[in-house]
Design a protein around this motif. Structure first.
Motif: not given
Length: 309
Positions: A87-90, A95-96, A236-242
């Motif tokens: 769920a976190s990865l999705g 969102s990214a 990728l930065l947005l992914f890490a942020n979320a």
């Protein structure tokens, strides 16, 4: 004349060499003093990031009595834990991607404005603020707007007869977290991607037009390949942020569902005894994912920087 001037050359070389030697010392000292300026930041990273991260991860390899163990690694086989990671990865990926696409479109639109104009300055300032606007304040703003009795919810129900929460409150689910996450993901994309878009040189477009290339060909074969590393790095930065966000989700979702909330549940559970140290193993999983993502981000940033020199 020739005989008299010959000895002067070695002295000039010797003098220049000695000057070089004399200049080397101050430069080395200045460089050493410059490195001292990083000491406060290094101490901050050590005390508030490195040491807490090491202690948190290390706790997963000990029992509550302090005995070393690898038994906590069995948590990665728990379906609940795996679902939380999924769920976190999705959530982070969705969102990214949406934030990156919308943010890139906003950056392209901002190109038409003067960099020192009032509107552009206001948008840049708003993006800087909203990119850091999260946590309980953001959650309360969305609860008051589209929550069960939010302003927009009540207006849609009374004016249009449309109940957006007829099948439950969407905002308080993992899928509903995409909406508040986009509130800070899009401004963050604007901040990170705008410098790369501004780095496109007008000479490249003029050269392409001179050779007969259309605007579409220029973007497809020149601009987009150049911007691709910066775009994927920002994504990728947005992914890490979320993936690392906690406060907003914690204010909207009472129980677990994503891995940061699952770690909190492991630490504060009053119904299951002896699971506190499992949180350290889950933190290790998050650290591994973040290291992989940020390593890829750094590689893409180095590649994107080639075009900004």
């Amino acid at each position: 004349m020739t005989t008299a001037s010959a000895p002067a050359a070695p002295r000039a070389v010797e003098g220049s060499a000695s000057a070089t030697r004399r200049g080397t010392g101050p430069r080395v000292r200045r460089r050493g003093v410059a490195w001292l300026g990083l000491t406060p930041f290094a101490l901050y990273v050590l005390l508030f990031l490195a040491i807490p991260a090491v202690l948190a991860v290390a706790s997963g390899f000990f029992t509550n009595s302090g005995t070393p163990t690898l038994g906590n690694l069995a948590a990665f086989g728990d379906p609940v834990i795996l679902n939380a990671f999924g769920a976190s990865l999705g959530l982070s990926a969705v969102s990214a991607v949406i934030g990156a696409v919308v943010g890139a479109i906003v950056c392209y639109a901002l190109q038409a404005l003067r960099p020192d104009g009032l509107i552009r300055s206001a948008i840049d300032s708003a993006a800087s603020v909203l990119a850091q606007f999260g946590g309980v304040m953001l959650a309360f703003a969305f609860i008051a707007t589209i929550g069960a009795e939010g302003l927009v919810t009540v207006w849609l129900r009374t004016a249009l007869g449309w109940n957006i929460n007829a099948n439950g409150t969407f905002l308080y689910t993992v899928s509903g977290l995409v909406i508040p996450y986009l509130y800070f993901q899009i401004p963050l994309m604007v901040l990170t991607f705008m410098p790369a878009l501004e780095g496109l040189r007008t000479q490249w477009g003029e050269a392409a037009a001179t050779l007969g290339a259309s605007r579409g060909v220029y973007w497809r074969r020149i601009a987009m390949p150049i911007l691709a590393p910066a775009f994927w790095g920002s994504l990728l930065l947005l992914f890490a942020n979320a993936f690392s966000s906690f406060a907003t989700a914690a204010a909207l979702i009472a129980q677990g569902g994503i891995i940061p909330l699952t770690i909190r549940q492991q630490l504060t559970s009053e119904t299951v005894v002896g699971v506190q140290n499992v949180a350290g193993v889950l933190a290790l999983g998050m650290v591994i994912i973040m290291v992989v993502v940020m390593s890829a981000y750094s590689a893409l940033q180095r590649r994107a920087a080639r075009w900004q020199r």
